[in-house]
Design a protein around this motif. Structure first.
Motif, PDB file in Angstrom:
ATOM      1  N   HIS A  46       0.834  -1.208   0.000  1.00  0.00           N
ATOM      2  CA  HIS A  46       0.000   0.000   0.000  1.00  0.00           C
ATOM      3  C   HIS A  46       0.868   1.258   0.000  1.00  0.00           C
ATOM      4  CE1 HIS A  46      -2.475   3.165   1.900  1.00  0.00           C
ATOM      5  NE2 HIS A  46      -3.467   2.612   1.227  1.00  0.00           N
ATOM      6  N   GLU A  62       0.105  -0.257 -12.023  1.00  0.00           N
ATOM      7  CA  GLU A  62      -0.961  -1.229 -12.280  1.00  0.00           C
ATOM      8  C   GLU A  62      -0.645  -2.578 -11.637  1.00  0.00           C
ATOM      9  OE1 GLU A  62      -1.372  -1.356 -16.481  1.00  0.00           O
ATOM     10  OE2 GLU A  62      -2.351   0.597 -16.637  1.00  0.00           O
ATOM     11  N   ARG A  72       2.850   6.431  -6.932  1.00  0.00           N
ATOM     12  CA  ARG A  72       1.788   7.374  -7.325  1.00  0.00           C
ATOM     13  C   ARG A  72       2.270   8.814  -7.202  1.00  0.00           C
ATOM     14  NH1 ARG A  72      -0.724  11.329  -3.772  1.00  0.00           N
ATOM     15  NH2 ARG A  72      -2.807  11.772  -4.551  1.00  0.00           N
ATOM     16  N   ASN A  98      -1.210  -2.340  -7.900  1.00  0.00           N
ATOM     17  CA  ASN A  98      -2.646  -2.283  -7.605  1.00  0.00           C
ATOM     18  C   ASN A  98      -3.291  -3.663  -7.724  1.00  0.00           C
ATOM     19  OD1 ASN A  98      -5.122  -0.920  -7.055  1.00  0.00           O
ATOM     20  ND2 ASN A  98      -5.628  -1.045  -9.215  1.00  0.00           N
ATOM     21  N   LEU A 119       2.813   1.595  -3.296  1.00  0.00           N
ATOM     22  CA  LEU A 119       1.942   2.077  -4.369  1.00  0.00           C
ATOM     23  C   LEU A 119       1.818   3.595  -4.322  1.00  0.00           C
ATOM     24  CD1 LEU A 119      -0.160   1.628  -6.641  1.00  0.00           C
ATOM     25  CD2 LEU A 119      -1.879   1.316  -4.853  1.00  0.00           C
TER      26      LEU A 119
END
Length: 567
Positions: A283, A331, A290, A334, A286
Protein backbone atom coordinates in the motif's frame (compact mmCIF):
# COMPACT_ATOMS: atom_id res chain seq x y z
CA UNK A 1 -5.83 12.80 38.79
CA UNK A 2 -6.33 10.42 35.88
CA UNK A 3 -4.58 11.29 32.63
CA UNK A 4 -6.76 12.89 29.95
CA UNK A 5 -6.15 12.06 26.30
CA UNK A 6 -4.84 14.85 24.09
CA UNK A 7 -7.84 14.86 21.78
CA UNK A 8 -10.06 15.59 24.79
CA UNK A 9 -7.75 18.22 26.28
CA UNK A 10 -7.43 20.02 22.96
CA UNK A 11 -11.05 19.75 21.86
CA UNK A 12 -12.03 23.04 20.13
CA UNK A 13 -13.90 25.49 22.36
CA UNK A 14 -14.66 28.15 19.72
CA UNK A 15 -15.33 28.16 16.00
CA UNK A 16 -11.85 29.60 15.50
CA UNK A 17 -10.27 26.53 17.11
CA UNK A 18 -11.74 24.18 14.50
CA UNK A 19 -9.04 23.37 11.95
CA UNK A 20 -9.64 23.03 8.23
CA UNK A 21 -13.39 23.78 8.18
CA UNK A 22 -13.48 27.52 7.52
CA UNK A 23 -16.39 27.15 5.07
CA UNK A 24 -18.52 25.75 7.92
CA UNK A 25 -17.38 27.87 10.86
CA UNK A 26 -17.78 31.12 8.94
CA UNK A 27 -21.43 30.36 8.08
CA UNK A 28 -22.27 29.26 11.62
CA UNK A 29 -20.57 32.27 13.20
CA UNK A 30 -22.46 34.67 10.92
CA UNK A 31 -25.76 32.91 11.62
CA UNK A 32 -25.28 33.31 15.38
CA UNK A 33 -24.17 36.94 15.09
CA UNK A 34 -27.10 37.93 12.84
CA UNK A 35 -29.69 35.80 14.64
CA UNK A 36 -30.47 33.76 11.48
CA UNK A 37 -30.71 30.43 13.21
CA UNK A 38 -32.24 27.39 11.54
CA UNK A 39 -34.26 24.91 13.55
CA UNK A 40 -32.16 21.94 12.30
CA UNK A 41 -28.61 21.44 11.06
CA UNK A 42 -26.96 18.43 9.45
CA UNK A 43 -23.19 18.05 9.90
CA UNK A 44 -21.69 15.27 7.77
CA UNK A 45 -18.15 14.29 6.87
CA UNK A 46 -15.29 11.86 7.69
CA UNK A 47 -14.50 10.87 11.25
CA UNK A 48 -12.43 13.18 13.41
CA UNK A 49 -13.01 16.33 11.36
CA UNK A 50 -14.89 18.36 14.02
CA UNK A 51 -18.61 17.61 13.54
CA UNK A 52 -19.48 16.95 17.19
CA UNK A 53 -17.14 19.71 18.40
CA UNK A 54 -18.85 22.20 16.09
CA UNK A 55 -22.24 21.08 17.39
CA UNK A 56 -21.23 21.69 21.02
CA UNK A 57 -19.73 25.06 20.16
CA UNK A 58 -22.98 25.94 18.38
CA UNK A 59 -24.94 24.98 21.50
CA UNK A 60 -22.77 27.33 23.58
CA UNK A 61 -22.91 30.14 21.03
CA UNK A 62 -26.72 30.27 20.84
CA UNK A 63 -26.99 30.24 24.64
CA UNK A 64 -24.01 32.50 25.45
CA UNK A 65 -24.86 35.54 27.55
CA UNK A 66 -22.00 37.62 26.12
CA UNK A 67 -21.22 36.37 22.58
CA UNK A 68 -18.32 37.96 20.70
CA UNK A 69 -18.86 38.19 16.92
CA UNK A 70 -20.85 34.94 16.92
CA UNK A 71 -18.33 33.13 19.14
CA UNK A 72 -19.12 31.85 22.65
CA UNK A 73 -17.26 33.71 25.37
CA UNK A 74 -16.56 30.51 27.39
CA UNK A 75 -16.62 32.66 30.57
CA UNK A 76 -20.30 33.17 31.32
CA UNK A 77 -22.33 30.82 33.48
CA UNK A 78 -24.10 29.23 30.48
CA UNK A 79 -20.90 28.49 28.55
CA UNK A 80 -19.17 26.99 31.58
CA UNK A 81 -22.18 24.84 32.44
CA UNK A 82 -22.53 23.56 28.87
CA UNK A 83 -18.79 22.82 28.65
CA UNK A 84 -19.04 20.86 31.89
CA UNK A 85 -22.10 18.95 30.70
CA UNK A 86 -24.26 20.18 33.56
CA UNK A 87 -27.07 21.71 31.47
CA UNK A 88 -29.97 19.32 30.97
CA UNK A 89 -31.33 21.41 28.12
CA UNK A 90 -28.30 20.55 25.92
CA UNK A 91 -28.54 16.83 25.29
CA UNK A 92 -26.13 14.72 23.24
CA UNK A 93 -27.63 11.44 22.02
CA UNK A 94 -25.74 8.52 20.48
CA UNK A 95 -28.06 7.18 17.80
CA UNK A 96 -25.99 4.00 17.50
CA UNK A 97 -27.23 2.85 20.93
CA UNK A 98 -30.50 4.85 21.06
CA UNK A 99 -31.86 4.10 17.61
CA UNK A 100 -35.39 2.97 18.36
CA UNK A 101 -38.70 4.74 17.92
CA UNK A 102 -39.28 4.91 21.70
CA UNK A 103 -36.22 7.14 22.24
CA UNK A 104 -37.35 9.54 19.50
CA UNK A 105 -40.88 9.65 20.92
CA UNK A 106 -39.38 10.58 24.27
CA UNK A 107 -37.60 13.51 22.59
CA UNK A 108 -40.86 14.59 20.96
CA UNK A 109 -42.48 14.75 24.38
CA UNK A 110 -39.62 16.74 25.93
CA UNK A 111 -39.33 19.42 23.22
CA UNK A 112 -42.77 20.74 24.15
CA UNK A 113 -41.44 22.14 27.40
CA UNK A 114 -39.47 25.40 27.53
CA UNK A 115 -35.80 25.29 28.57
CA UNK A 116 -35.14 25.81 32.27
CA UNK A 117 -31.52 26.99 32.40
CA UNK A 118 -30.67 28.48 28.98
CA UNK A 119 -32.38 30.16 26.02
CA UNK A 120 -32.43 27.19 23.61
CA UNK A 121 -32.87 23.48 24.01
CA UNK A 122 -30.23 21.84 21.79
CA UNK A 123 -30.44 18.18 20.79
CA UNK A 124 -27.23 16.79 19.26
CA UNK A 125 -27.91 13.41 17.64
CA UNK A 126 -24.59 11.77 16.73
CA UNK A 127 -24.37 9.00 14.07
CA UNK A 128 -27.95 9.79 13.12
CA UNK A 129 -27.84 7.40 10.15
CA UNK A 130 -28.13 4.51 12.66
CA UNK A 131 -31.77 5.35 13.49
CA UNK A 132 -34.41 2.89 12.35
CA UNK A 133 -37.00 3.74 9.70
CA UNK A 134 -39.69 4.06 12.36
CA UNK A 135 -37.48 6.40 14.39
CA UNK A 136 -36.89 8.62 11.34
CA UNK A 137 -40.64 8.78 10.75
CA UNK A 138 -41.18 9.79 14.38
CA UNK A 139 -38.51 12.51 14.08
CA UNK A 140 -39.84 13.85 10.80
CA UNK A 141 -42.76 15.93 12.07
CA UNK A 142 -40.73 17.39 14.92
CA UNK A 143 -37.98 18.47 12.52
CA UNK A 144 -40.52 20.07 10.20
CA UNK A 145 -42.30 22.22 12.81
CA UNK A 146 -40.29 22.31 16.06
CA UNK A 147 -41.02 24.75 18.88
CA UNK A 148 -39.13 28.06 18.56
CA UNK A 149 -36.92 27.30 21.56
CA UNK A 150 -35.51 24.01 20.15
CA UNK A 151 -32.46 23.43 17.97
CA UNK A 152 -31.60 20.06 16.38
CA UNK A 153 -28.06 19.26 15.22
CA UNK A 154 -27.65 15.94 13.42
CA UNK A 155 -24.16 14.52 12.85
CA UNK A 156 -23.24 11.57 10.61
CA UNK A 157 -20.40 10.05 8.63
CA UNK A 158 -22.79 8.47 6.10
CA UNK A 159 -25.36 11.03 4.92
CA UNK A 160 -26.45 8.84 2.01
CA UNK A 161 -28.21 6.55 4.53
CA UNK A 162 -30.52 9.35 5.67
CA UNK A 163 -34.00 9.68 4.13
CA UNK A 164 -34.32 12.57 1.71
CA UNK A 165 -37.22 13.92 3.78
CA UNK A 166 -34.88 14.36 6.77
CA UNK A 167 -32.09 16.00 4.75
CA UNK A 168 -34.47 18.45 3.10
CA UNK A 169 -35.56 19.80 6.51
CA UNK A 170 -32.00 20.62 7.62
CA UNK A 171 -29.29 23.07 6.71
CA UNK A 172 -26.52 20.77 5.49
CA UNK A 173 -22.82 21.42 6.11
CA UNK A 174 -20.18 19.12 4.60
CA UNK A 175 -17.04 18.73 6.69
CA UNK A 176 -13.93 17.98 4.59
CA UNK A 177 -10.79 16.01 5.31
CA UNK A 178 -8.31 18.34 6.96
CA UNK A 179 -5.29 19.20 4.74
CA UNK A 180 -2.01 17.70 5.86
CA UNK A 181 -0.34 21.08 6.31
CA UNK A 182 -3.01 22.29 8.74
CA UNK A 183 -2.82 19.07 10.75
CA UNK A 184 0.95 19.42 11.01
CA UNK A 185 0.58 23.05 12.15
CA UNK A 186 -1.90 22.06 14.84
CA UNK A 187 0.29 19.18 16.04
CA UNK A 188 3.32 21.48 16.26
CA UNK A 189 1.30 23.97 18.29
CA UNK A 190 0.21 21.24 20.71
CA UNK A 191 3.77 19.88 21.05
CA UNK A 192 5.05 23.33 21.92
CA UNK A 193 2.32 23.81 24.49
CA UNK A 194 3.02 20.37 25.98
CA UNK A 195 6.80 21.08 25.89
CA UNK A 196 7.40 18.01 23.75
CA UNK A 197 10.26 17.83 21.25
CA UNK A 198 9.00 16.61 17.88
CA UNK A 199 10.78 16.08 14.57
CA UNK A 200 9.18 17.70 11.54
CA UNK A 201 9.27 14.41 9.63
CA UNK A 202 7.59 12.68 12.56
CA UNK A 203 4.70 15.16 12.51
CA UNK A 204 4.44 14.69 8.76
CA UNK A 205 4.14 10.93 9.23
CA UNK A 206 1.51 11.34 11.95
CA UNK A 207 -0.57 13.62 9.73
CA UNK A 208 -0.20 11.26 6.78
CA UNK A 209 -1.39 8.24 8.78
CA UNK A 210 -4.36 10.23 10.14
CA UNK A 211 -5.68 10.67 6.56
CA UNK A 212 -7.40 13.98 7.21
CA UNK A 213 -8.76 13.27 10.71
CA UNK A 214 -7.56 15.50 13.54
CA UNK A 215 -8.74 13.13 16.27
CA UNK A 216 -6.76 10.24 14.77
CA UNK A 217 -3.69 12.48 14.53
CA UNK A 218 -3.94 13.52 18.19
CA UNK A 219 -4.44 9.91 19.33
CA UNK A 220 -1.33 8.79 17.41
CA UNK A 221 0.64 11.76 18.74
CA UNK A 222 -0.40 10.85 22.28
CA UNK A 223 0.81 7.28 21.70
CA UNK A 224 4.09 8.49 20.18
CA UNK A 225 4.80 10.75 23.18
CA UNK A 226 4.31 7.82 25.53
CA UNK A 227 6.45 5.55 23.35
CA UNK A 228 9.30 8.03 23.00
CA UNK A 229 9.39 9.10 26.60
CA UNK A 230 8.37 12.70 25.95
CA UNK A 231 9.90 13.04 22.46
CA UNK A 232 8.37 12.34 19.05
CA UNK A 233 10.74 10.85 16.47
CA UNK A 234 10.14 9.64 12.93
CA UNK A 235 11.62 6.23 13.68
CA UNK A 236 9.17 5.79 16.56
CA UNK A 237 6.21 6.65 14.33
CA UNK A 238 7.33 4.10 11.75
CA UNK A 239 7.65 1.45 14.44
CA UNK A 240 4.26 2.22 15.96
CA UNK A 241 2.32 2.29 12.70
CA UNK A 242 4.21 -0.48 10.88
CA UNK A 243 4.97 1.87 7.99
CA UNK A 244 8.20 1.98 5.98
CA UNK A 245 10.42 5.02 5.64
CA UNK A 246 10.61 7.00 2.43
CA UNK A 247 14.39 6.52 2.30
CA UNK A 248 13.87 2.77 2.23
CA UNK A 249 11.42 3.06 -0.67
CA UNK A 250 13.86 5.27 -2.59
CA UNK A 251 16.61 2.68 -2.19
CA UNK A 252 14.24 -0.09 -3.23
CA UNK A 253 13.05 1.86 -6.28
CA UNK A 254 16.69 2.33 -7.39
CA UNK A 255 17.32 -1.41 -7.31
CA UNK A 256 14.07 -2.08 -9.18
CA UNK A 257 14.88 0.30 -12.04
CA UNK A 258 18.30 -1.40 -12.28
CA UNK A 259 16.64 -4.83 -12.42
CA UNK A 260 18.71 -6.00 -9.43
CA UNK A 261 16.47 -8.78 -8.09
CA UNK A 262 19.02 -9.94 -5.50
CA UNK A 263 19.29 -6.51 -3.86
CA UNK A 264 15.50 -6.06 -3.95
CA UNK A 265 14.92 -9.38 -2.19
CA UNK A 266 17.53 -8.54 0.44
CA UNK A 267 15.87 -5.18 1.11
CA UNK A 268 12.44 -6.78 1.37
CA UNK A 269 13.72 -9.46 3.74
CA UNK A 270 15.01 -6.75 6.08
CA UNK A 271 11.57 -5.28 6.68
CA UNK A 272 9.95 -8.71 6.94
CA UNK A 273 12.39 -9.54 9.75
CA UNK A 274 11.19 -6.36 11.48
CA UNK A 275 7.63 -7.71 11.40
CA UNK A 276 6.17 -5.36 8.80
CA UNK A 277 2.87 -6.26 7.16
CA UNK A 278 3.19 -7.14 3.42
CA UNK A 279 -0.16 -5.54 2.63
CA UNK A 280 0.80 -2.28 4.33
CA UNK A 281 4.15 -2.43 2.54
CA UNK A 282 2.49 -2.73 -0.90
CA UNK A 283 0.00 0.00 0.00
CA UNK A 284 2.75 2.47 0.95
CA UNK A 285 4.90 1.47 -2.05
CA UNK A 286 1.94 2.08 -4.37
CA UNK A 287 1.55 5.60 -2.99
CA UNK A 288 5.29 6.16 -3.39
CA UNK A 289 5.05 5.46 -7.14
CA UNK A 290 1.79 7.37 -7.32
CA UNK A 291 3.52 10.46 -5.94
CA UNK A 292 6.37 9.91 -8.38
CA UNK A 293 3.87 9.86 -11.27
CA UNK A 294 2.23 13.08 -10.08
CA UNK A 295 5.64 14.72 -9.62
CA UNK A 296 6.53 13.95 -13.25
CA UNK A 297 3.15 14.90 -14.73
CA UNK A 298 2.05 17.77 -12.43
CA UNK A 299 5.08 19.00 -10.46
CA UNK A 300 3.23 22.01 -9.02
CA UNK A 301 0.34 19.99 -7.64
CA UNK A 302 0.02 20.68 -3.93
CA UNK A 303 -1.36 17.20 -3.21
CA UNK A 304 2.05 15.63 -3.87
CA UNK A 305 3.56 17.48 -0.94
CA UNK A 306 0.81 16.07 1.26
CA UNK A 307 1.83 12.50 0.49
CA UNK A 308 5.61 12.39 0.10
CA UNK A 309 8.46 14.57 1.22
CA UNK A 310 9.92 15.92 -2.03
CA UNK A 311 13.59 15.71 -1.12
CA UNK A 312 16.65 15.49 -3.36
CA UNK A 313 16.80 11.70 -3.16
CA UNK A 314 13.18 11.28 -4.24
CA UNK A 315 13.66 13.68 -7.16
CA UNK A 316 16.75 11.79 -8.33
CA UNK A 317 14.94 8.47 -8.28
CA UNK A 318 11.99 9.97 -10.16
CA UNK A 319 14.32 11.14 -12.95
CA UNK A 320 15.35 7.54 -13.62
CA UNK A 321 11.76 6.42 -14.24
CA UNK A 322 10.05 7.12 -17.55
CA UNK A 323 6.27 7.46 -17.72
CA UNK A 324 5.81 4.29 -19.87
CA UNK A 325 7.53 2.38 -17.05
CA UNK A 326 5.54 3.96 -14.20
CA UNK A 327 2.15 3.01 -15.64
CA UNK A 328 2.66 -0.80 -15.60
CA UNK A 329 4.49 -0.59 -12.26
CA UNK A 330 1.51 1.13 -10.59
CA UNK A 331 -0.96 -1.23 -12.28
CA UNK A 332 1.01 -4.27 -11.11
CA UNK A 333 1.07 -3.03 -7.51
CA UNK A 334 -2.65 -2.28 -7.60
CA UNK A 335 -3.46 -5.77 -8.93
CA UNK A 336 -1.30 -7.38 -6.26
CA UNK A 337 -3.10 -5.45 -3.52
CA UNK A 338 -6.42 -6.73 -4.85
CA UNK A 339 -5.14 -10.32 -4.98
CA UNK A 340 -3.60 -10.07 -1.52
CA UNK A 341 -7.06 -10.00 0.09
CA UNK A 342 -7.74 -13.54 -1.15
CA UNK A 343 -4.23 -14.96 -0.82
CA UNK A 344 -3.01 -17.11 2.05
CA UNK A 345 0.65 -16.52 1.25
CA UNK A 346 0.99 -12.75 1.47
CA UNK A 347 4.79 -12.71 1.57
CA UNK A 348 5.15 -14.98 -1.47
CA UNK A 349 2.77 -12.84 -3.51
CA UNK A 350 4.62 -9.67 -2.46
CA UNK A 351 7.97 -11.18 -3.46
CA UNK A 352 6.52 -12.24 -6.80
CA UNK A 353 5.29 -8.68 -7.33
CA UNK A 354 8.73 -7.23 -6.63
CA UNK A 355 10.36 -9.62 -9.11
CA UNK A 356 7.79 -8.61 -11.74
CA UNK A 357 8.53 -4.95 -11.04
CA UNK A 358 12.23 -5.61 -11.64
CA UNK A 359 11.41 -7.14 -15.01
CA UNK A 360 8.99 -4.37 -15.95
CA UNK A 361 11.23 -1.49 -14.89
CA UNK A 362 14.50 -3.14 -15.95
CA UNK A 363 13.25 -3.92 -19.46
CA UNK A 364 11.57 -0.54 -19.86
CA UNK A 365 14.35 1.67 -18.48
CA UNK A 366 16.41 3.50 -21.09
CA UNK A 367 18.58 6.47 -20.37
CA UNK A 368 18.83 8.02 -23.84
CA UNK A 369 17.12 7.79 -27.21
CA UNK A 370 20.30 6.24 -28.62
CA UNK A 371 19.90 3.34 -26.24
CA UNK A 372 16.25 2.99 -27.12
CA UNK A 373 16.87 2.94 -30.89
CA UNK A 374 18.50 -0.54 -31.05
CA UNK A 375 15.61 -1.93 -29.01
CA UNK A 376 13.11 -0.51 -31.49
CA UNK A 377 15.16 -1.85 -34.41
CA UNK A 378 15.31 -5.26 -32.81
CA UNK A 379 11.56 -5.20 -32.27
CA UNK A 380 11.02 -4.32 -35.93
CA UNK A 381 13.28 -7.17 -37.05
CA UNK A 382 11.44 -9.57 -34.79
CA UNK A 383 8.16 -8.41 -36.26
CA UNK A 384 9.39 -9.03 -39.83
CA UNK A 385 10.59 -12.52 -38.93
CA UNK A 386 7.28 -13.25 -37.22
CA UNK A 387 5.34 -12.16 -40.31
CA UNK A 388 7.49 -14.42 -42.48
CA UNK A 389 6.85 -17.40 -40.20
CA UNK A 390 3.12 -16.76 -40.23
CA UNK A 391 3.13 -16.53 -44.04
CA UNK A 392 5.09 -19.78 -44.31
CA UNK A 393 2.71 -21.57 -41.94
CA UNK A 394 -0.31 -20.33 -43.89
CA UNK A 395 1.17 -21.69 -47.12
CA UNK A 396 1.90 -25.07 -45.54
CA UNK A 397 -1.60 -25.19 -44.08
CA UNK A 398 -3.14 -24.38 -47.47
CA UNK A 399 -1.11 -27.13 -49.16
CA UNK A 400 -2.13 -29.61 -46.47
CA UNK A 401 -5.83 -28.79 -46.85
CA UNK A 402 -5.56 -29.10 -50.64
CA UNK A 403 -3.92 -32.53 -50.30
CA UNK A 404 -6.72 -33.70 -48.00
CA UNK A 405 -9.39 -32.50 -50.38
CA UNK A 406 -7.85 -34.00 -53.53
CA UNK A 407 -6.98 -37.31 -51.82
CA UNK A 408 -3.21 -36.91 -52.29
CA UNK A 409 -2.41 -39.11 -49.28
CA UNK A 410 -2.39 -42.76 -50.41
CA UNK A 411 -4.01 -44.13 -47.26
CA UNK A 412 -7.05 -41.84 -47.76
CA UNK A 413 -7.64 -42.38 -51.48
CA UNK A 414 -10.72 -44.44 -50.72
CA UNK A 415 -12.37 -41.82 -48.45
CA UNK A 416 -15.06 -39.56 -49.81
CA UNK A 417 -13.34 -36.13 -49.86
CA UNK A 418 -16.53 -34.09 -49.64
CA UNK A 419 -17.39 -35.09 -46.08
CA UNK A 420 -13.82 -34.41 -44.78
CA UNK A 421 -13.83 -30.98 -46.42
CA UNK A 422 -17.17 -30.09 -44.93
CA UNK A 423 -16.08 -31.07 -41.44
CA UNK A 424 -12.87 -29.11 -41.72
CA UNK A 425 -14.67 -26.06 -43.09
CA UNK A 426 -17.09 -26.09 -40.22
CA UNK A 427 -14.13 -25.91 -37.85
CA UNK A 428 -15.53 -28.66 -35.67
CA UNK A 429 -13.32 -31.13 -33.76
CA UNK A 430 -12.71 -34.38 -35.65
CA UNK A 431 -13.41 -37.56 -33.67
CA UNK A 432 -12.91 -40.98 -35.21
CA UNK A 433 -16.28 -42.10 -36.52
CA UNK A 434 -15.37 -45.71 -35.82
CA UNK A 435 -14.85 -44.95 -32.14
CA UNK A 436 -18.18 -43.14 -31.94
CA UNK A 437 -20.00 -46.04 -33.62
CA UNK A 438 -18.45 -48.47 -31.17
CA UNK A 439 -19.61 -46.32 -28.22
CA UNK A 440 -23.08 -46.00 -29.78
CA UNK A 441 -23.37 -49.79 -29.93
CA UNK A 442 -22.34 -50.12 -26.25
CA UNK A 443 -24.67 -47.48 -24.75
CA UNK A 444 -25.99 -48.37 -21.31
CA UNK A 445 -29.52 -46.97 -21.25
CA UNK A 446 -29.91 -47.16 -17.46
CA UNK A 447 -26.56 -45.47 -16.83
CA UNK A 448 -27.38 -42.82 -19.44
CA UNK A 449 -30.64 -41.97 -17.67
CA UNK A 450 -28.84 -41.80 -14.30
CA UNK A 451 -26.18 -39.44 -15.65
CA UNK A 452 -28.80 -37.20 -17.25
CA UNK A 453 -30.70 -37.04 -13.98
CA UNK A 454 -27.54 -35.97 -12.12
CA UNK A 455 -26.31 -33.56 -14.81
CA UNK A 456 -27.54 -30.50 -12.93
CA UNK A 457 -25.68 -31.62 -9.79
CA UNK A 458 -22.52 -32.22 -11.85
CA UNK A 459 -22.70 -28.68 -13.26
CA UNK A 460 -23.31 -27.23 -9.78
CA UNK A 461 -20.25 -28.98 -8.35
CA UNK A 462 -18.15 -27.80 -11.32
CA UNK A 463 -19.29 -24.23 -10.72
CA UNK A 464 -18.03 -24.44 -7.13
CA UNK A 465 -14.59 -25.44 -8.41
CA UNK A 466 -14.32 -22.74 -11.08
CA UNK A 467 -17.09 -20.72 -12.69
CA UNK A 468 -15.18 -20.46 -16.00
CA UNK A 469 -15.16 -24.26 -16.32
CA UNK A 470 -18.90 -24.28 -15.71
CA UNK A 471 -19.41 -21.73 -18.49
CA UNK A 472 -17.66 -24.01 -21.00
CA UNK A 473 -19.58 -27.18 -20.09
CA UNK A 474 -23.05 -25.77 -19.43
CA UNK A 475 -23.92 -25.59 -23.15
CA UNK A 476 -23.31 -29.34 -23.58
CA UNK A 477 -25.91 -32.09 -23.34
CA UNK A 478 -25.25 -35.59 -21.95
CA UNK A 479 -26.09 -37.78 -24.97
CA UNK A 480 -25.08 -41.29 -23.86
CA UNK A 481 -23.01 -43.26 -21.40
CA UNK A 482 -21.34 -46.63 -21.68
CA UNK A 483 -19.43 -48.58 -19.08
CA UNK A 484 -16.34 -46.40 -19.63
CA UNK A 485 -17.32 -43.23 -21.55
CA UNK A 486 -19.83 -40.42 -21.18
CA UNK A 487 -20.62 -38.60 -24.44
CA UNK A 488 -21.50 -34.89 -24.21
CA UNK A 489 -22.67 -33.19 -27.40
CA UNK A 490 -22.15 -29.54 -28.32
CA UNK A 491 -23.38 -27.22 -31.04
CA UNK A 492 -20.35 -24.94 -30.68
CA UNK A 493 -16.96 -26.28 -31.76
CA UNK A 494 -15.16 -23.86 -29.40
CA UNK A 495 -16.94 -25.26 -26.33
CA UNK A 496 -16.39 -28.80 -27.61
CA UNK A 497 -12.64 -28.30 -27.98
CA UNK A 498 -12.28 -26.45 -24.66
CA UNK A 499 -13.95 -29.20 -22.60
CA UNK A 500 -11.47 -31.77 -23.94
CA UNK A 501 -8.47 -29.88 -22.59
CA UNK A 502 -6.67 -31.97 -19.93
CA UNK A 503 -7.29 -29.68 -16.95
CA UNK A 504 -11.02 -29.19 -17.48
CA UNK A 505 -11.54 -32.80 -18.63
CA UNK A 506 -9.83 -34.17 -15.52
CA UNK A 507 -11.93 -32.01 -13.17
CA UNK A 508 -15.20 -33.05 -14.88
CA UNK A 509 -14.28 -36.75 -14.76
CA UNK A 510 -13.48 -36.44 -11.04
CA UNK A 511 -16.85 -34.78 -10.34
CA UNK A 512 -18.69 -37.42 -12.39
CA UNK A 513 -17.00 -40.15 -10.35
CA UNK A 514 -17.94 -38.44 -7.06
CA UNK A 515 -21.55 -37.65 -8.02
CA UNK A 516 -22.50 -40.76 -10.03
CA UNK A 517 -20.26 -43.24 -8.24
CA UNK A 518 -18.99 -44.56 -11.60
CA UNK A 519 -15.64 -43.67 -13.21
CA UNK A 520 -16.41 -42.40 -16.72
CA UNK A 521 -14.19 -40.71 -19.30
CA UNK A 522 -15.54 -37.48 -20.81
CA UNK A 523 -15.86 -37.44 -24.61
CA UNK A 524 -17.01 -34.13 -26.12
CA UNK A 525 -18.30 -34.34 -29.70
CA UNK A 526 -20.30 -32.20 -32.06
CA UNK A 527 -24.01 -32.93 -32.09
CA UNK A 528 -24.13 -33.84 -35.78
CA UNK A 529 -21.18 -36.23 -35.40
CA UNK A 530 -22.98 -38.16 -32.67
CA UNK A 531 -26.17 -38.27 -34.71
CA UNK A 532 -24.25 -39.73 -37.68
CA UNK A 533 -22.63 -42.33 -35.40
CA UNK A 534 -25.99 -43.34 -33.94
CA UNK A 535 -27.54 -43.64 -37.38
CA UNK A 536 -24.61 -45.69 -38.70
CA UNK A 537 -24.66 -47.95 -35.65
CA UNK A 538 -28.41 -48.54 -35.98
CA UNK A 539 -28.07 -49.35 -39.69
CA UNK A 540 -25.25 -51.80 -39.06
CA UNK A 541 -27.23 -53.59 -36.35
CA UNK A 542 -30.15 -54.04 -38.74
CA UNK A 543 -28.03 -55.58 -41.52
CA UNK A 544 -25.45 -57.30 -39.35
CA UNK A 545 -26.81 -60.78 -39.99
CA UNK A 546 -26.42 -60.43 -43.79
CA UNK A 547 -22.92 -58.94 -43.69
CA UNK A 548 -20.53 -60.26 -46.34
CA UNK A 549 -17.71 -62.29 -44.76
CA UNK A 550 -15.15 -60.61 -47.07
CA UNK A 551 -16.23 -57.19 -45.78
CA UNK A 552 -15.96 -58.39 -42.20
CA UNK A 553 -12.43 -59.62 -42.81
CA UNK A 554 -11.48 -56.33 -44.48
CA UNK A 555 -12.80 -54.43 -41.49
CA UNK A 556 -10.54 -56.44 -39.20
CA UNK A 557 -7.50 -55.70 -41.35
CA UNK A 558 -7.83 -51.96 -42.11
CA UNK A 559 -10.69 -50.65 -39.97
CA UNK A 560 -13.72 -48.58 -40.90
CA UNK A 561 -11.75 -45.37 -41.47
CA UNK A 562 -10.03 -46.69 -44.59
CA UNK A 563 -12.83 -48.90 -45.96
CA UNK A 564 -15.50 -47.86 -48.40
CA UNK A 565 -18.04 -50.33 -49.81
CA UNK A 566 -19.51 -49.68 -53.25
CA UNK A 567 -22.33 -51.63 -54.85
Amino acid sequence: MAYTALYRVWRPQTFGDIVGQAHVTRALRNAVREGRLSHAYLFNGPRGTGKTSAAKIMAKAVNCQQPVEGEPCNRCKSCEAISSGLVTDVLEIDAASNRGVEEIRDIRERVKFAPSDVSYKVYIIDEVHMLTTEAFNALLKTLEEPPPHVLFILATTEPHKLPATIISRCQRFDFHRIPLGEIVGRLRQICEAQQVEAEDQALQLVAKVAEGGMRDALSLLDQAISFGGGAVKAADILQITGAVSQTYFSTLAKFIIEGNVTAVMEQFDQIMVQGKDPEQFLHDFLYYYRDMLLLKTAPRLQEIVERTLIDEEFAQVAERYELPVLYPVIESLNQSLSQLKWSTYARVLTELTLVKLCQIAGSGASGTQAEAAPARATSAEDLVRLEQRIRSLEEKLARGVQQNVTGARPQEEGRPPARRQAASAAGRPMVQIGKLREIARQVDVALTQRVRGMWGQILAELKKVKIQHHAWLVSGQPAAASSEVMVVTFKSSIHCEKTMEPELKGIVERIIREVCGTPLQLLSVMEEQWQEAEAASAGKQDTGKQEDPFIAEALKLVGEELLEVKD
